[in-house]
Write a protein that holds these residues in place. Structure first.
Motif, short mmCIF file in Angstrom:
data_model
loop_
_atom_site.label_atom_id
_atom_site.label_comp_id
_atom_site.label_asym_id
_atom_site.label_seq_id
_atom_site.Cartn_x
_atom_site.Cartn_y
_atom_site.Cartn_z
N GLN A 10 -32.31 -43.25 -8.68
CA GLN A 10 -32.38 -44.41 -9.59
C GLN A 10 -31.94 -45.70 -8.90
OE1 GLN A 10 -30.19 -43.42 -13.20
NE2 GLN A 10 -32.10 -42.84 -14.17
N ALA A 11 -31.19 -45.60 -7.79
CA ALA A 11 -30.65 -46.80 -7.15
C ALA A 11 -31.74 -47.78 -6.74
CB ALA A 11 -29.78 -46.43 -5.96
N PRO A 12 -32.79 -47.37 -6.00
CA PRO A 12 -33.82 -48.34 -5.65
C PRO A 12 -34.58 -48.88 -6.85
CG PRO A 12 -34.45 -46.13 -4.92
CD PRO A 12 -33.03 -46.07 -5.37
N LEU A 13 -34.68 -48.09 -7.92
CA LEU A 13 -35.36 -48.56 -9.12
C LEU A 13 -34.54 -49.66 -9.81
CD1 LEU A 13 -36.64 -45.15 -10.55
CD2 LEU A 13 -37.95 -46.88 -9.27
N TYR A 14 -33.22 -49.49 -9.87
CA TYR A 14 -32.37 -50.55 -10.42
C TYR A 14 -32.43 -51.79 -9.52
CZ TYR A 14 -29.93 -47.93 -14.11
OH TYR A 14 -29.61 -47.26 -15.26
N GLY A 15 -32.37 -51.57 -8.21
CA GLY A 15 -32.37 -52.71 -7.29
C GLY A 15 -33.64 -53.51 -7.34
N ILE A 16 -34.78 -52.83 -7.35
CA ILE A 16 -36.05 -53.57 -7.36
C ILE A 16 -36.26 -54.25 -8.71
CG2 ILE A 16 -37.66 -51.75 -8.11
CD1 ILE A 16 -38.17 -54.25 -5.20
N ALA A 17 -35.67 -53.67 -9.78
CA ALA A 17 -35.74 -54.33 -11.09
C ALA A 17 -35.01 -55.68 -11.05
CB ALA A 17 -35.14 -53.44 -12.16
N VAL A 18 -33.80 -55.69 -10.47
CA VAL A 18 -33.03 -56.93 -10.36
C VAL A 18 -33.78 -57.96 -9.52
CG1 VAL A 18 -30.93 -57.94 -9.37
CG2 VAL A 18 -30.78 -55.86 -10.74
N LEU A 19 -34.32 -57.54 -8.38
CA LEU A 19 -35.04 -58.47 -7.51
C LEU A 19 -36.30 -59.02 -8.18
CD1 LEU A 19 -34.78 -56.61 -4.09
CD2 LEU A 19 -33.73 -58.81 -4.67
N ALA A 20 -37.01 -58.15 -8.87
CA ALA A 20 -38.23 -58.58 -9.55
C ALA A 20 -37.92 -59.58 -10.66
CB ALA A 20 -38.97 -57.37 -10.12
N LEU A 21 -36.89 -59.30 -11.44
CA LEU A 21 -36.52 -60.22 -12.52
C LEU A 21 -35.98 -61.54 -11.99
CD1 LEU A 21 -34.94 -57.64 -14.97
CD2 LEU A 21 -37.06 -58.92 -15.32
#
Length: 384
Positions: free
Chosen positions: A357-368
């Protein structure tokens, strides 16, 4: 700046009146009213009834952040599996799915299947075109984060270099697409929801099909002059290593990754097994399998010690599929690190709890951050 301040006050405090926001922000009520009108027009906040004001006897309309005004898609491209998620405007994961990495020969074939997988996800959860705001992709290799290009890719993905991946996907879905290295995304995820919250210097090492690292130094995510920071799979450890050709798979990756362990087991035994199977063999007493995991521990410890000497992190985390077999090697790694560090550099090597889940949380923050720059997820950290 005032707009960002007001938006984040509403987001963090849930339900507030205009007067309450003005008091917290230290901004005049007139200015608050103007900003709120803008945010209401953008539909990123909404009004939800009234609250009695005990001092004046008036009712104040309450304002709320609308985390579900839009959704994003987050993707982590792995050498063996692809993880997908839907996330809201609070960078919370709403749903996750996983598919096997496509066994194809060309990047064109890969992209066709990749776009279809995103379509399938959106259809499965009935996400309309107007609801989708952004797509974030975490991929192995050297990535130009600003231009959305895979510069030099992973040997575990087909023809994965010089691909304008963000443009390719954006052309299909007609939304902004944000691209980042997978381990760097995972580190940002750890900063957001994992063991690196409120940490200013950290290293995350991904030990999976491949091998890579990401660094946070003094609150800044390190990308390097040409976005190649953290490509530790190509670290070398002896003079003899200088004489070998490591173009297809780096020296460190050969010794300390899942694909490397599989390759070396096959070379030494003539048998082809996955790293997971080799780990099971090691647990059952297979001498060769056990020696390969001891070898992994030694090389991993040297790599970590080198990172500690250069960056002096507060935390060193391990993530990736191989960490599922950490009882085979982590205690050896820690013993080596303890032996060769000092009071100011000694550190516990920890395993990520977020895992995939870590890269999914991280890419969510970057995308937003790209589409809603006013939302501040980690205001003390420099992510881009």
């Amino acid at each position: 700046m005032n707009k960002s301040l007001v938006l984040n006050i509403i987001r963090e405090h849930t339900s507030l009146s205009r007067a309450q926001i003005a008091k917290i922000a230290g901004i005049t009520k007139a200015t608050i009213s103007e900003i709120v009108a803008e945010l209401l027009d953008e539909k990123i906040i909404y009004e939800s009834g009234a609250m009695e004001n005990s001092g004046l006897g008036r009712k104040g309309i309450m304002l709320n952040f609308d985390a579900n005004h839009g959704v994003g898609v987050g993707i982590d491209l792995g050498g063996t599996k692809i993880s997908l998620s839907l996330f809201n405007l609070n960078a919370e994961l709403l749903a996750t799915e996983q598919v096997e990495t496509y066994k194809v020969e060309t990047s064109k074939q890969f992209l066709q299947l990749f776009n279809q997988t995103i379509c399938n996800l959106l259809a499965q959860y009935a996400i309309s075109a107007d609801k989708l705001k952004v797509i974030g992709i975490a991929t192995p290799g050297i990535v130009d984060y600003r231009r959305g290009i895979v510069l030099e890719g992973s040997p575990n993905l087909p023809e994965w270099e010089n691909i304008a991946l963000a443009d390719e996907v954006s052309a299909v879905f007609n939304v902004p697409v944000v691209l980042e290295n997978d381990i760097r995304s995972a580190l940002i995820g750890e900063m957001w929801k994992g063991k690196c919250r409120k940490v200013h210097s950290a290293a995350l090492i991904g030990v999976g099909t491949g091998l890579g690292a990401a660094l946070l130094m003094d609150g800044k995510i390190i990308r390097g002059a040409n976005n190649g920071a953290g490509e530790i799979g190509y670290m070398m450890f002896s003079r003899e290593h200088l004489k070998q050709n490591w173009r297809n798979k780096g020296c460190f990756e050969v010794h300390s990754s899942g694909s490397g362990i599989s390759q070396r087991y096959q070379e030494m035994s003539g048998k082809t097994f996955t790293a997971e199977t080799i780990a099971q063999l090691a647990q059952r007493g297979d001498t060769l399998a056990d020696s390969l995991f001891r070898d992994l521990a030694d090389y991993l410890a040297i790599g970590i010690l080198n990172i500690i000497a250069i960056a002096n992190p507060e935390k060193v985390l391990l993530t990736g599929g191989i960490t599922g077999s950490s009882p085979l090697f982590l205690h050896y790694v820690q013993a080596h690190v303890n032996q060769h560090t000092f009071t100011q550099t000694q550190i516990q090597v920890e395993q990520s709890e977020l895992g995939t889940q870590a890269p999914l949380y991280g890419i969510a923050v970057l995308a937003l951050n790209r589409v809603y720059p006013s939302i501040q997820f980690m205001p003390d950290a420099q992510l881009s």
